[in-house]
Motif scaffolding. Structure first.
Motif, mmCIF file in Angstrom:
data_model
loop_
_atom_site.group_PDB
_atom_site.id
_atom_site.type_symbol
_atom_site.label_atom_id
_atom_site.label_comp_id
_atom_site.label_asym_id
_atom_site.label_seq_id
_atom_site.Cartn_x
_atom_site.Cartn_y
_atom_site.Cartn_z
ATOM 1 N N ASP A 183 0.811 -1.216 0.000
ATOM 2 C CA ASP A 183 0.000 0.000 0.000
ATOM 3 C C ASP A 183 0.846 1.268 0.000
ATOM 4 O O ASP A 183 0.347 2.355 0.315
ATOM 5 C CB ASP A 183 -0.954 -0.001 1.195
ATOM 6 N N ARG A 202 -4.286 -4.063 -14.531
ATOM 7 C CA ARG A 202 -4.491 -5.009 -13.426
ATOM 8 C C ARG A 202 -5.883 -4.924 -12.827
ATOM 9 O O ARG A 202 -6.337 -5.848 -12.146
ATOM 10 C CB ARG A 202 -3.445 -4.776 -12.329
ATOM 11 N N ASP A 211 -9.011 -4.639 -10.626
ATOM 12 C CA ASP A 211 -9.251 -4.876 -9.202
ATOM 13 C C ASP A 211 -8.376 -5.981 -8.624
ATOM 14 O O ASP A 211 -8.435 -6.250 -7.423
ATOM 15 C CB ASP A 211 -10.722 -5.245 -8.973
ATOM 16 N N THR A 212 -7.551 -6.601 -9.456
ATOM 17 C CA THR A 212 -6.716 -7.696 -8.942
ATOM 18 C C THR A 212 -5.476 -7.178 -8.222
ATOM 19 O O THR A 212 -4.767 -7.952 -7.590
ATOM 20 C CB THR A 212 -6.272 -8.617 -10.098
ATOM 21 N N TRP A 213 -5.218 -5.845 -8.318
ATOM 22 C CA TRP A 213 -4.017 -5.261 -7.696
ATOM 23 C C TRP A 213 -4.459 -4.201 -6.706
ATOM 24 O O TRP A 213 -5.296 -3.348 -7.021
ATOM 25 C CB TRP A 213 -3.117 -4.662 -8.775
ATOM 26 N N ARG A 214 -3.924 -4.243 -5.516
ATOM 27 C CA ARG A 214 -4.369 -3.369 -4.427
ATOM 28 C C ARG A 214 -3.391 -2.236 -4.134
ATOM 29 O O ARG A 214 -3.417 -1.669 -3.058
ATOM 30 C CB ARG A 214 -4.582 -4.198 -3.151
ATOM 31 N N ASP A 227 -1.276 1.487 -4.428
ATOM 32 C CA ASP A 227 -1.688 2.893 -4.346
ATOM 33 C C ASP A 227 -0.788 3.722 -5.260
ATOM 34 O O ASP A 227 0.016 4.535 -4.807
ATOM 35 C CB ASP A 227 -1.602 3.372 -2.894
#
Length: 503
Positions: A437, A464, A466-469, A471
């Protein structure tokens, strides 16, 4: 300072002989003075660009994206003409490119070196612009109250290379002036005509101080002899001494001449050392100094607030500047090899002052140093000097500094709460996947080649879904001219820093 060799400055204890001036000083010496004037003219553009509509900003961005001509001065002339609503004709471009050698930086009527008792002014045009039929220069020196205390004129021979070679010298009789700071105005008369209200004129500070030479020599010698054993205070002292040594050598300064204030600051630092106090005790505002980063110190500017016993540690924003450049490509000066941090401080005069965080400006890459290693060390040392403690740190990098930071992002995220990359930022896929993050903001700069790396990173992030979180996202919208990415994104940078500090 600004080329990463702060320690060498303390050896420059002899007063320069200015009799021959630029022609005898060599290409690098001339180019430093030329680049000083180019940067100063860019500051004029920045000042007039702030607050202008988006279409004007886009026009200026397009002008600066054009291929380089004549050391970058025509682009500045076109931008200034666009902002002032006048034609960028040959006369306007010529006046924009007028530079001066103003030596010594501080005249000392009582100095032992006779040539330094007067102010020697030589106007020159460093590039082969179309030559007018006739050129002359009107010089006017005014005191702080705006009163004219000296005037002079130089009429060049239209058949000679006087202006190109800087053979236009006039002498300001400093002995007839009181100690103090003055402003020199240079008006370029072309084919008999003085500049109009919108035409560029050159204004430059000059100083007169009796005893300056002896005080400078004594202070520089003391800085050498009293250098602390610990590397951090030693680097701070060497960095404070560097601009005083520059004045001795007649070297181009950064931004505007502050030579008398630089000497007074060095004398204060020496009193602190002798009294066993921290080197920076009693100093406020923008203080040029240096941080130990390994083989040689890295120049910096510390934005210091008044000391108070009730002060708590504050968050910190560190800004690393871009390498000196004539255009958005690879056209660069021979010297300076790196950009002095004072330029960035001048572009952001109020940044952090009322924002609740401390600010450190760093010298840019250049001069062959391993900048990535120096950058990591400078962040750690900045925290020591500013007493940041466990408060969060945000790093902002411009162009070449951003390229370096992108390759060191794994090491940086362990030190930082957030990272801003402007004009470049080729973070690898592997590094992106490991960011977690950690907050990263990216901003392309119009026409700058490194901005393609930013577009690639943003495209990968979008792919990517929604597969990558992570920031990682864009910092603001709209075209930014590449020389002014950091100052024109100031509000977005401050808002991002506040976001990181709140987290």
């Amino acid at each position: 300072m600004g080329e990463g060799h702060v320690s060498a400055c303390l050896g420059a204890l002899t007063w320069a002989a200015f009799a021959a001036f630029a022609p005898a000083q060599g290409v690098a010496y001339r180019e430093r003075w030329t680049y000083l004037h180019l940067e100063s003219r860019r500051l004029d553009v920045l000042g007039e660009l702030r607050g202008r509509p988006a279409d004007v900003r886009t026009d200026v961005a397009r002008i600066f994206a054009e291929p380089v001509e004549h050391l970058g001065f025509p682009a500045v002339a076109k931008a200034l003409a666009r902002l002032r609503g006048v034609p960028a004709d040959d006369a306007f471009a010529y006046r924009t490119a007028v530079c001066v050698y103003l030596l010594p930086e501080v005249a000392d009527p009582d100095g032992k070196n006779e040539v330094c008792r007067e102010v020697n002014v030589s106007a020159f045009v460093p590039c082969a612009l179309p030559r007018p039929k006739s050129v002359s220069f009107d010089f006017d020196v005014r005191d702080k109250g705006g009163e004219s205390v000296w005037t002079g004129t130089f009429d060049s021979d239209p058949e000679s290379d006087d202006v190109r070679l800087g053979r236009t010298s006039v002498k300001v009789p400093a002995g007839s002036l009181a100690d103090g700071s003055y402003e020199l105005t240079v008006r370029t008369r072309i084919d008999g005509s003085l500049p109009g209200p919108a035409d560029p004129v050159l204004r430059w500070p000059m100083h007169v101080l009796r005893g300056f030479q002896a005080r400078s020599e004594a202070a520089l010698a003391a800085a050498r002899d009293l250098a602390p054993a610990d590397e951090l205070p030693a680097a701070l002292l060497a960095g404070i001494a560097a601009p005083v040594a520059q004045a001795h050598g007649g070297e181009a300064f950064a931004g505007r001449s502050r030579a008398v204030a630089d000497l007074e600051r060095l004398e204060l630092a020496l009193r602190n050392v002798r009294a066993g106090k921290p080197v920076l005790s009693g100093m406020t505002g923008d203080v040029p100094c240096a941080l130990p980063t390994g083989e040689d110190p890295l120049a910096c500017v510390l934005r210091l607030r008044a000391e108070s016993p009730d002060d708590a540690p504050r968050p910190l924003v560190v800004l690393a500047g871009a390498t000196p450049a004539y255009d958005a490509g690879v056209a660069r000066p021979i010297a300076p090899a790196s950009r002095a941090p004072m330029w960035l401080a001048m572009e952001l005069p109020a940044f952090g002052v009322r924002d609740g965080f401390d600010v450190v400006f760093l010298e840019s890459p250049g001069g062959g140093r391993d900048y990535g290693r120096h950058l990591l060390a400078a962040i750690d040392r900045s925290k020591d000097v500013m007493r940041t403690g466990d408060r969060p740190v945000v790093l902002v990098c411009d162009r070449e500094a951003a390229s370096v930071a992108a390759l060191r992002v794994d090491s940086l995220r362990r030190r930082l709460a957030g990272l801003v990359l402007l004009g470049s930022g080729g973070i690898t896929t592997k590094a992106l996947e490991g960011l977690g993050d950690f907050a990263v903001r990216l901003r392309p700069l119009h026409g700058h080649a490194g901005s393609g790396n930013i577009e690639s990173v943003l495209a990968w992030v979008r792919s990517r879904g929604d597969t990558w979180r992570g920031d990682v996202t864009l910092l603001g919208e709209g075209d930014l001219p590449w020389p002014f990415g950091v100052p024109l994104a100031e509000s977005e940078i401050a808002a991002f820093a506040a976001h990181c500090f709140a987290r």
